[in-house]
Motif scaffolding. Structure first.
Motif, PDB file in Angstrom:
ATOM      1  N   ASP A 183      44.276  38.523  40.366  1.00 13.74           N
ATOM      2  CA  ASP A 183      44.128  37.794  39.095  1.00 13.74           C
ATOM      3  C   ASP A 183      43.360  38.587  38.049  1.00 13.74           C
ATOM      4  OD1 ASP A 183      45.445  35.445  40.043  1.00 13.74           O
ATOM      5  OD2 ASP A 183      43.619  34.901  41.130  1.00 13.74           O
ATOM      6  N   THR A 184      43.044  39.833  38.322  1.00 14.97           N
ATOM      7  CA  THR A 184      42.283  40.651  37.376  1.00 14.97           C
ATOM      8  C   THR A 184      43.055  40.833  36.076  1.00 14.97           C
ATOM      9  OG1 THR A 184      41.214  41.852  39.189  1.00 14.97           O
ATOM     10  CG2 THR A 184      41.143  42.870  37.009  1.00 14.97           C
ATOM     11  N   ASP A 185      42.399  40.543  34.960  1.00 12.09           N
ATOM     12  CA  ASP A 185      43.037  40.687  33.654  1.00 12.09           C
ATOM     13  C   ASP A 185      43.391  42.148  33.389  1.00 12.09           C
ATOM     14  OD1 ASP A 185      43.853  39.725  31.037  1.00 12.09           O
ATOM     15  OD2 ASP A 185      42.100  40.776  30.253  1.00 12.09           O
ATOM     16  N   GLY A 186      44.584  42.368  32.868  1.00 10.00           N
ATOM     17  CA  GLY A 186      45.022  43.715  32.535  1.00 10.00           C
ATOM     18  C   GLY A 186      45.630  44.479  33.678  1.00 10.00           C
ATOM     19  N   GLN A 187      45.669  43.872  34.871  1.00  8.62           N
ATOM     20  CA  GLN A 187      46.256  44.530  36.035  1.00  8.62           C
ATOM     21  C   GLN A 187      47.461  43.703  36.511  1.00  8.62           C
ATOM     22  OE1 GLN A 187      45.113  47.382  36.736  1.00  8.62           O
ATOM     23  NE2 GLN A 187      42.982  47.421  36.071  1.00  8.62           N
ATOM     24  N   GLN A 188      48.577  44.376  36.749  1.00  2.00           N
ATOM     25  CA  GLN A 188      49.782  43.704  37.219  1.00  2.00           C
ATOM     26  C   GLN A 188      50.224  44.340  38.542  1.00  2.00           C
ATOM     27  OE1 GLN A 188      52.840  42.944  34.192  1.00  2.00           O
ATOM     28  NE2 GLN A 188      51.442  43.788  32.673  1.00  2.00           N
ATOM     29  N   LEU A 189      50.398  43.505  39.560  1.00  2.00           N
ATOM     30  CA  LEU A 189      50.817  43.978  40.877  1.00  2.00           C
ATOM     31  C   LEU A 189      52.129  43.321  41.246  1.00  2.00           C
ATOM     32  CD1 LEU A 189      47.331  43.426  41.306  1.00  2.00           C
ATOM     33  CD2 LEU A 189      48.015  45.257  42.849  1.00  2.00           C
ATOM     34  N   ALA A 211      37.049  55.642  46.775  1.00  2.00           N
ATOM     35  CA  ALA A 211      38.169  54.696  46.756  1.00  2.00           C
ATOM     36  C   ALA A 211      37.660  53.261  46.654  1.00  2.00           C
ATOM     37  CB  ALA A 211      39.025  54.871  48.003  1.00  2.00           C
ATOM     38  N   ARG A 212      36.632  52.920  47.431  1.00  2.00           N
ATOM     39  CA  ARG A 212      36.064  51.571  47.360  1.00  2.00           C
ATOM     40  C   ARG A 212      35.497  51.286  45.979  1.00  2.00           C
ATOM     41  NH1 ARG A 212      34.314  52.925  52.555  1.00  2.00           N
ATOM     42  NH2 ARG A 212      32.288  53.591  51.733  1.00  2.00           N
ATOM     43  N   ARG A 213      34.814  52.285  45.415  1.00  2.00           N
ATOM     44  CA  ARG A 213      34.229  52.097  44.084  1.00  2.00           C
ATOM     45  C   ARG A 213      35.313  51.848  43.043  1.00  2.00           C
ATOM     46  NH1 ARG A 213      33.482  54.273  39.387  1.00  2.00           N
ATOM     47  NH2 ARG A 213      34.832  56.051  39.887  1.00  2.00           N
ATOM     48  N   GLN A 214      36.366  52.679  43.052  1.00  2.00           N
ATOM     49  CA  GLN A 214      37.413  52.546  42.052  1.00  2.00           C
ATOM     50  C   GLN A 214      38.157  51.226  42.176  1.00  2.00           C
ATOM     51  OE1 GLN A 214      39.990  55.760  41.046  1.00  2.00           O
ATOM     52  NE2 GLN A 214      38.491  57.349  41.505  1.00  2.00           N
ATOM     53  N   PHE A 215      38.432  50.794  43.397  1.00  2.00           N
ATOM     54  CA  PHE A 215      39.116  49.519  43.570  1.00  2.00           C
ATOM     55  C   PHE A 215      38.238  48.365  43.093  1.00  2.00           C
ATOM     56  CE2 PHE A 215      42.248  51.859  45.783  1.00  2.00           C
ATOM     57  CZ  PHE A 215      43.370  51.051  45.866  1.00  2.00           C
ATOM     58  N   GLY A 216      36.930  48.471  43.305  1.00  2.00           N
ATOM     59  CA  GLY A 216      36.027  47.438  42.812  1.00  2.00           C
ATOM     60  C   GLY A 216      36.000  47.376  41.302  1.00  2.00           C
ATOM     61  N   VAL A 217      36.079  48.530  40.664  1.00  2.00           N
ATOM     62  CA  VAL A 217      36.089  48.578  39.193  1.00  2.00           C
ATOM     63  C   VAL A 217      37.405  48.062  38.637  1.00  2.00           C
ATOM     64  CG1 VAL A 217      36.087  50.149  37.215  1.00  2.00           C
ATOM     65  CG2 VAL A 217      34.410  50.452  39.046  1.00  2.00           C
ATOM     66  N   GLU A 218      38.528  48.491  39.232  1.00  2.00           N
ATOM     67  CA  GLU A 218      39.840  48.153  38.692  1.00  2.00           C
ATOM     68  C   GLU A 218      40.261  46.713  39.023  1.00  2.00           C
ATOM     69  OE1 GLU A 218      41.497  49.880  36.669  1.00  2.00           O
ATOM     70  OE2 GLU A 218      40.916  51.984  36.919  1.00  2.00           O
ATOM     71  N   LEU A 219      39.865  46.206  40.183  1.00  2.00           N
ATOM     72  CA  LEU A 219      40.355  44.900  40.640  1.00  2.00           C
ATOM     73  C   LEU A 219      39.203  43.977  41.048  1.00  2.00           C
ATOM     74  CD1 LEU A 219      43.354  46.118  42.815  1.00  2.00           C
ATOM     75  CD2 LEU A 219      43.524  44.857  40.656  1.00  2.00           C
ATOM     76  N   PRO A 220      38.262  43.712  40.130  1.00  2.00           N
ATOM     77  CA  PRO A 220      37.130  42.848  40.502  1.00  2.00           C
ATOM     78  C   PRO A 220      37.556  41.429  40.856  1.00  2.00           C
ATOM     79  CG  PRO A 220      37.197  43.182  38.133  1.00  2.00           C
ATOM     80  CD  PRO A 220      38.187  44.138  38.732  1.00  2.00           C
ATOM     81  N   ASP A 221      38.664  40.940  40.282  1.00  2.00           N
ATOM     82  CA  ASP A 221      39.158  39.595  40.568  1.00  2.00           C
ATOM     83  C   ASP A 221      40.470  39.627  41.343  1.00  2.00           C
ATOM     84  OD1 ASP A 221      37.025  38.338  39.186  1.00  2.00           O
ATOM     85  OD2 ASP A 221      38.008  38.803  37.279  1.00  2.00           O
ATOM     86  N   GLY A 222      40.671  40.703  42.091  1.00  2.00           N
ATOM     87  CA  GLY A 222      41.863  40.790  42.917  1.00  2.00           C
ATOM     88  C   GLY A 222      43.144  40.745  42.115  1.00  2.00           C
ATOM     89  N   MET A 277      53.120  40.077  42.817  1.00  2.00           N
ATOM     90  CA  MET A 277      52.599  40.051  44.176  1.00  2.00           C
ATOM     91  C   MET A 277      51.843  38.748  44.437  1.00  2.00           C
ATOM     92  SD  MET A 277      50.061  42.880  45.965  1.00  2.00           S
ATOM     93  CE  MET A 277      51.234  44.219  45.717  1.00  2.00           C
ATOM     94  N   SER A 278      52.031  38.187  45.613  1.00  2.00           N
ATOM     95  CA  SER A 278      51.330  36.959  45.983  1.00  2.00           C
ATOM     96  C   SER A 278      49.889  37.272  46.383  1.00  2.00           C
ATOM     97  CB  SER A 278      52.036  36.274  47.149  1.00  2.00           C
ATOM     98  OG  SER A 278      51.912  37.061  48.326  1.00  2.00           O
ATOM     99  N   ARG A 279      49.019  36.256  46.357  1.00  2.00           N
ATOM    100  CA  ARG A 279      47.637  36.446  46.782  1.00  2.00           C
ATOM    101  C   ARG A 279      47.569  36.844  48.249  1.00  2.00           C
ATOM    102  NH1 ARG A 279      47.307  32.428  43.010  1.00  2.00           N
ATOM    103  NH2 ARG A 279      45.726  32.708  41.382  1.00  2.00           N
ATOM    104  N   GLU A 280      48.436  36.267  49.074  1.00  2.00           N
ATOM    105  CA  GLU A 280      48.439  36.587  50.494  1.00  2.00           C
ATOM    106  C   GLU A 280      48.803  38.051  50.722  1.00  2.00           C
ATOM    107  OE1 GLU A 280      48.645  32.442  49.687  1.00  2.00           O
ATOM    108  OE2 GLU A 280      50.060  34.048  49.103  1.00  2.00           O
ATOM    109  N   ARG A 281      49.807  38.528  50.001  1.00  2.00           N
ATOM    110  CA  ARG A 281      50.231  39.925  50.149  1.00  2.00           C
ATOM    111  C   ARG A 281      49.183  40.878  49.606  1.00  2.00           C
ATOM    112  NH1 ARG A 281      50.870  44.350  51.037  1.00  2.00           N
ATOM    113  NH2 ARG A 281      52.756  45.645  51.063  1.00  2.00           N
TER     114      ARG A 281
END
Length: 313
Positions: free
Chosen positions: A214-220, A201-212, A166-170
């Protein structure tokens, strides 16, 4: 026949706690949800949270189950307010159907008397004792944890579906849509209000994707057919029993492109990416009302390892 629920005497609390800890661990290990030491850690966290004050804790109730004045087992209930939770129920002998019905009637009555409007419980794969108490009493699956292990060796990937990072824009649009969708599904289970669901939902997204993105360990990923986007996939790298484990946090096919096999193509892409991260198992969570998704996952070989079931009192 008389059936009563009686508070467990304080001098039996330590022995009960040791026994319930073993049951919590065994259910999670036997189901495959937490097959290693993480089952021990999770059980300890539950017990610590619910019994910070030991036998005098007000967050929950530990009760003996008496049939004709003979104790046949125990039950443990969390009674925080409107949403009661049956953490554990155990009998030392197999109960007859009418005895199970009487026990559950008393548990539900106690929950109502403390102000609860719903009663929920976890039903694990292989835990026939708990399921025998819940079955036929109006409980419905609110959420389901599913597991695919080992990853199958498939050769039928849909080559015309292009799954790419996924792109940063998307990502900006994805984050807003996914957060809102998760809050709506969480509220629809009836467990919490929409306001609380949105905050969670806001809390979980903040925990899972702190760096959007580019978050390490997360693939979109986005999925496209002939350059037109048809869906998205969010895959997380986790650890299960000390080894890498993949977990699908979100998968969605646009409404205009559903029923064309794209969901299956995204699921197969998740399997391929999970292999690339060195994992041999893949898990996901699905809300119980999403029957079409559950059917697809089961067709692909996923098994239900844990179900949170809920009943309106």
């Amino acid at each position: 026949m008389t059936v009563r629920l009686e508070p467990l005497p304080p001098d039996r609390f330590d022995s009960w706690r040791a026994a319930v800890r073993e049951r919590l661990i065994r259910r999670r290990r036997d189901s495959g949800l937490r097959p290693g030491a993480d089952a021990d850690e999770h059980a300890d966290a539950i017990i610590t949270q619910m019994h910070q004050a030991g036998a005098e804790s007000r967050a929950s109730a530990v009760l003996g189950i008496l049939i004709d004045e003979v104790e046949v087992g125990t039950t443990w209930l969390s009674l925080p307010g409107e949403r009661a939770y049956l953490i554990d129920v155990h009998a030392e002998r197999e109960l007859e159907r009418h005895e199970r019905d009487a026990v559950m009637t008393l548990i539900e009555r106690l929950a109502r008397e403390t102000g609860a409007v719903t009663l929920s419980a976890d039903a694990f794969l292989g835990d026939e004792e708990t399921r025998s108490l819940l079955d036929g009493r109006g409980f419905e699956a609110s959420s389901i944890q599913m597991l695919l292990e080992p990853l199958p060796d498939r050769t039928d990937a849909d080559e015309h579906v292009d799954v790419a990072p996924m792109s940063r824009e998307r990502f900006e649009r994805f984050a807003a849509d996914a957060e809102r969708g998760f809050a709506e599904e969480l509220a629809a289970t009836g467990r919490i209000s929409f306001e609380d669901a949105a905050a969670e939902a806001r809390r979980q997204f903040g925990v899972e994707l702190p760096d959007g993105v580019d978050t390490d360990g997360q693939q979109l990923f986005t999925a496209a057919v002939d350059s037109e986007e048809v869906g998205v996939l969010w895959l997380s790298r986790r650890v299960r029993d000390g080894v890498p484990h993949g977990f699908i946090l979100d998968i969605a096919v646009d409404a205009a492109h559903q029923r064309r096999g794209y969901g299956r193509a995204l699921m197969l892409a998740a399997e391929r990416e999970t292999r690339r991260m060195g994992a041999a198992s893949l898990g996901l969570h699905v809300f119980g009302g999403n029957t079409a998704a559950v059917a697809l996952y089961e067709q692909l070989g996923y098994r239900r390892v844990q179900e949170l079931v809920v009943k309106t009192l």
